[in-house]
Design a protein around this motif. Structure first.
Motif, mmCIF file in Angstrom:
data_model
loop_
_atom_site.group_PDB
_atom_site.id
_atom_site.type_symbol
_atom_site.label_atom_id
_atom_site.label_comp_id
_atom_site.label_asym_id
_atom_site.label_seq_id
_atom_site.Cartn_x
_atom_site.Cartn_y
_atom_site.Cartn_z
ATOM 1 N N HIS A 253 10.181 0.813 0.785
ATOM 2 C CA HIS A 253 10.279 1.133 -0.643
ATOM 3 C C HIS A 253 9.103 1.987 -1.049
ATOM 4 C CE1 HIS A 253 13.569 -1.652 -1.102
ATOM 5 N NE2 HIS A 253 12.862 -2.528 -0.426
ATOM 6 N N PRO A 254 9.310 3.001 -1.827
ATOM 7 C CA PRO A 254 10.592 3.502 -2.298
ATOM 8 C C PRO A 254 11.410 4.070 -1.136
ATOM 9 C CG PRO A 254 8.900 5.079 -2.833
ATOM 10 C CD PRO A 254 8.209 3.874 -2.235
ATOM 11 N N ALA A 255 12.658 4.400 -1.396
ATOM 12 C CA ALA A 255 13.558 4.885 -0.347
ATOM 13 C C ALA A 255 12.996 6.109 0.369
ATOM 14 C CB ALA A 255 14.933 5.193 -0.937
ATOM 15 N N GLU A 256 12.211 6.924 -0.336
ATOM 16 C CA GLU A 256 11.619 8.118 0.265
ATOM 17 C C GLU A 256 10.665 7.772 1.402
ATOM 18 O OE1 GLU A 256 11.506 7.483 -3.034
ATOM 19 O OE2 GLU A 256 12.936 8.934 -3.809
ATOM 20 N N ALA B 231 0.836 -1.201 0.000
ATOM 21 C CA ALA B 231 0.000 0.000 0.000
ATOM 22 C C ALA B 231 0.872 1.252 0.000
ATOM 23 C CB ALA B 231 -0.929 0.003 1.206
ATOM 24 N N THR B 232 1.958 1.228 0.745
ATOM 25 C CA THR B 232 2.862 2.376 0.769
ATOM 26 C C THR B 232 3.446 2.620 -0.616
ATOM 27 O OG1 THR B 232 3.386 2.022 3.090
ATOM 28 C CG2 THR B 232 4.969 3.310 1.812
ATOM 29 N N GLU B 233 3.866 1.567 -1.295
ATOM 30 C CA GLU B 233 4.407 1.713 -2.641
ATOM 31 C C GLU B 233 3.357 2.285 -3.588
ATOM 32 O OE1 GLU B 233 6.837 -1.443 -4.281
ATOM 33 O OE2 GLU B 233 7.250 -2.163 -2.244
ATOM 34 N N VAL B 234 2.109 1.851 -3.461
ATOM 35 C CA VAL B 234 1.038 2.374 -4.313
ATOM 36 C C VAL B 234 0.804 3.855 -4.027
ATOM 37 C CG1 VAL B 234 -1.435 2.254 -4.801
ATOM 38 C CG2 VAL B 234 -0.085 0.156 -4.688
ATOM 39 N N ILE B 235 0.813 4.228 -2.760
ATOM 40 C CA ILE B 235 0.614 5.637 -2.394
ATOM 41 C C ILE B 235 1.671 6.501 -3.067
ATOM 42 C CG2 ILE B 235 0.753 7.264 -0.462
ATOM 43 C CD1 ILE B 235 -0.635 4.996 1.224
ATOM 44 N N PHE B 236 2.910 6.058 -3.061
ATOM 45 C CA PHE B 236 3.973 6.801 -3.743
ATOM 46 C C PHE B 236 3.779 6.768 -5.251
ATOM 47 C CE2 PHE B 236 6.067 6.863 0.311
ATOM 48 C CZ PHE B 236 6.882 7.987 0.256
#
Length: 72
Positions: free
Chosen positions: A45-48, A23-28
């Motif tokens: 991930h991503p590094a940010e 979910a975090t990757e999708v948000i980015f």
């Protein structure tokens, strides 16, 4: 899934805590990282994403830390 448009105007000020790395990757990926106020310690991930405060594990998050982020 039902054809409803996602709100994209400035009035939509969501505060999101993601407890799942995918979910975090999708948000980015959709460019909504400015609304991400917390993540699980596994979301790297991503590094940010590492700049977003971690609120514990995804399965057993620190509930007080999640609520302190005032997610909507």
């Amino acid at each position: 899934d039902f054809g409803a448009a996602l709100p994209t105007d400035a009035a939509f000020n969501a505060r999101v805590v993601s407890l799942n790395p995918a979910a975090t990757e999708v948000i980015f990926a959709i460019g909504a990282e400015s609304q991400l106020v917390g993540r699980s310690r596994w979301d790297e991930h991503p590094a940010e994403a590492l700049q977003i405060p971690a609120v514990g594990d995804g399965i057993r998050p620190n509930i007080e830390a999640v609520l302190a982020k005032q997610p909507t």
